[in-house]
Structure formats: C-alpha cells, structure tokens
Design an enzyme around this catalytic site. Structure first.
Site, PDB file in Angstrom:
ATOM      1  N   SER A 256       0.844  -1.193   0.000  1.00  0.00           N
ATOM      2  CA  SER A 256       0.000   0.000   0.000  1.00  0.00           C
ATOM      3  C   SER A 256       0.881   1.245   0.000  1.00  0.00           C
ATOM      4  O   SER A 256       1.653   1.454  -0.930  1.00  0.00           O
ATOM      5  CB  SER A 256      -0.968  -0.039   1.186  1.00  0.00           C
ATOM      6  OG  SER A 256      -1.984   0.916   1.040  1.00  0.00           O
TER       7      SER A 256
ATOM      8  N   GLU B 277      -2.383  -2.228  -8.044  1.00  0.00           N
ATOM      9  CA  GLU B 277      -3.620  -2.505  -7.296  1.00  0.00           C
ATOM     10  C   GLU B 277      -4.008  -1.225  -6.572  1.00  0.00           C
ATOM     11  O   GLU B 277      -3.225  -0.288  -6.492  1.00  0.00           O
ATOM     12  CB  GLU B 277      -3.402  -3.654  -6.305  1.00  0.00           C
ATOM     13  CG  GLU B 277      -2.345  -3.406  -5.244  1.00  0.00           C
ATOM     14  CD  GLU B 277      -2.830  -2.595  -4.048  1.00  0.00           C
ATOM     15  OE1 GLU B 277      -4.007  -2.738  -3.662  1.00  0.00           O
ATOM     16  OE2 GLU B 277      -2.035  -1.813  -3.494  1.00  0.00           O
TER      17      GLU B 277
ATOM     18  N   HIS C 135      -5.284  -5.101  -1.620  1.00  0.00           N
ATOM     19  CA  HIS C 135      -6.039  -4.895  -0.386  1.00  0.00           C
ATOM     20  C   HIS C 135      -7.195  -5.892  -0.340  1.00  0.00           C
ATOM     21  O   HIS C 135      -8.367  -5.525  -0.450  1.00  0.00           O
ATOM     22  CB  HIS C 135      -6.572  -3.470  -0.323  1.00  0.00           C
ATOM     23  CG  HIS C 135      -5.534  -2.426  -0.122  1.00  0.00           C
ATOM     24  ND1 HIS C 135      -4.667  -2.007  -1.121  1.00  0.00           N
ATOM     25  CD2 HIS C 135      -5.208  -1.692   0.982  1.00  0.00           C
ATOM     26  CE1 HIS C 135      -3.870  -1.062  -0.651  1.00  0.00           C
ATOM     27  NE2 HIS C 135      -4.180  -0.858   0.617  1.00  0.00           N
TER      28      HIS C 135
END
Length: 320
Positions: free
Chosen positions: A109, A212, A286
């Site tokens: 992330s 992502e 995620h």
C-alpha cells in the site's frame, strides 16, 4: 539485484511505522501475530507513535527505518501498517543504508514508495509486497495468504514457487497475450502515479508492472492510469499485471465507466500497440486472500492467447 537473506525461526524483526499511526488496541495483537510466525518482534518508536494522521514526525519515521537497517541484531523489517506518509519521509531517508545492510523488508500500500526507492538504488534490493501486522496479520491469515508470505520470507529464491490465484478463485484473465522476463515492480497505483515527475519516480523500463488499489472511484483510477499512459510509463513496460481494486465503486454507477471499461480504454490500447502482455484479476492487493510478491526480483510471465497463465521466478540466467 540484491536478494536478502531469508528469515529463520527466532529471528528478530523490527516493526516500524513509515506511514500512518496504529490504533493502540492493535499493537499487542500485531506482536502476537508476528510471534505466531516464529519471529521475535521488536517495536521501534514509530510503530506506536502518533502525529495526526502520521506515525510520528517525518524525521522520526525516517530515522527508525534507517536505524532498523543499521542494527545488526535485526534480520528483517516489517512495516506495521500503511496509510499515508511514506512519501513525506523519503527526503530524510538514505536508501544506500539499506543497500549496504540488506535485509528482508515487508509491507504494501503506502509502502510502495519505499519499495520503489529500495529496488532502484544502486544494485537494488529485492523487497516484499506482503500483508502487514496491524492490518491483516492480527486478525489471522488464511492458509493461502500465510503460505504465500512464508514461501518468500523463509525460502531462498531458488525455492520460490509460481504465483497462482487461490484454487477457489477465478483465474487471472489474459487481455493481451505474450511471454516476457523482467524485473517485477509497482504496487499501489496511487503511489506509483504520484511518483511520476519526482526524483523517486518508478522506473518501468523493461519491467513487469503490478498495480492494485483500494477505495478509489473509477474516474480516479482512470485519471491515474491515464497519467501513467501520458507520461510514457506504460509503454516502457515489458508486461502489466493488475490485481485487486477493492471497494473501487462509483457513487452513481449509471453515470460511470466500470473498472474493466477503464482498463479497456486506457491500458489495453497501449499494450496492443506495443505488444505488452496485459493480465487482470491477480489475487493481490487490499484483499484476503492475497499473494505476496518479490518486488525487484526477476520474474517470468507467460500469458497465452488461450487464457493460460504462468507467473513464476525466472530461472537463473534467463534474460529473454
């Protein structure tokens, strides 16, 4: 590339907070989760610090990361969570420290900003896109996610297994077929896109780019992918892999493109024109279950016109 020494049971691992603060009630469960993996967690100050939406001031977070790499009693570094803030601390962190003291480094992330910097400094350090102790581990990991992470962290590269979606999940979809071998890079789309034009911009030349994201409207994803396209970042790739776009829903679906439509309009034309393999639906990001990936490592991708898909570590000496 420098491949770090795999972890062993009992190894001491630093828990650092390069990004957002950890809710206090998650700290002990996060420590317990790391212990359950057979490792000895060591909390650095930023892992429990709070400065608004940051895990301590920028210099403190950078100092913690530096000290963790310099500490010879530490065999690995786990980012305790993502959030926001890694980009803010980069000017105060010297990545050469990591290259001269290589060790396992994990997170994802917001941690994408640090992965890219470490992958691209000097010889480059292979780092690991994995779940984090206070966001997924503390709740308990499913068998697929745990096995994928342990395979990378505890095994030498020669023993890494191919990356496949869970058996009960749909397989990845081949939008543009092809076969390539290249350096795996990328991570969170928001972080990759915002690096364009900076001194730590992600180098996509000849790379297998993985992307992502979470919580973005389709038009926001459209803007970020368009930014990568217009900057030339997409056309320089050897291949593009798209993972989970979790909770990326339109406020008004009737007045929005879908995510597959955005990919079809923005990414796929570049891939077809430049003969760049494009695969969507990789179980990574995620989401749970999720696979772990070695960013900076050389990987081989075979995406068949018949929908077949092979994604694995490249054999030694395979540079084609």
């Amino acid at each position: 590339m420098i491949y770090p020494t795999p972890l062993r049971p009992g190894d001491r691992v630093a828990l650092v907070g390069p990004s957002g603060p950890v809710p206090p009630e998650r700290v002990e469960p996060a420590l317990d989760a790391v212990k359950a993996l057979g490792l000895t967690p060591v909390l650095w100050p930023s892992a429990t610090a709070s400065y608004g939406y940051l895990a301590g001031e920028d210099r403190q977070r950078a100092r913690d990361l530096t000290d963790a790499f310099l500490d010879d009693s530490i065999q690995g570094i786990l980012c305790i969570r993502g959030g926001y803030g890694a980009q803010r601390m980069l000017p105060y962190f010297d990545p050469e420290v990591a290259i001269s003291h290589p060790k396992v480094f994990c997170g994802y992330s917001d941690i994408t900003a640090i992965h890219g910097l470490l992958n691209q400094t000097g010889e480059g350090l292979v780092t690991f896109h994995t779940p984090m102790p206070s966001t997924e581990w503390y709740q308990g990991l499913d068998g697929y996610t745990l096995a994928s992470m342990k395979n990378l962290l505890f095994c030498p590269p020669a023993d890494w297994t191919p990356w496949e979606n869970p058996k009960d999940a749909p397989p990845p979809e081949v939008a543009v077929p092809g076969e390539v071998t290249g350096r795996l890079t990328g991570g969170n789309l928001s972080l990759v896109a915002s690096s364009v034009g900076t001194w730590y911009q992600l180098d996509t030349a000849g790379a297998v780019l993985f992307l992502e994201d979470i919580g973005e409207r389709p038009y926001r994803l459209d803007g970020m992918l368009t930014h990568l396209r217009n900057s030339g970042a997409l056309e320089r790739c050897a291949a593009i892999l798209l993972g989970a776009f979790t909770d990326c829903v339109a406020e008004d679906p009737a007045r929005s493109l879908t995510i597959p439509e955005v990919i079809r309009d923005v990414v796929e034309p570049v891939c077809r024109e430049k003969n760049i393999p494009l695969v969507t639906g990789l179980t990574c990001g995620h989401t749970l279950p999720t696979m772990s990936l070695p960013l900076g490592a050389t990987v081989q991708l075979k995406a068949g016109a018949d929908g077949s898909f092979l994604f694995r570590p490249a054999a030694a000496g395979d540079n084609t």
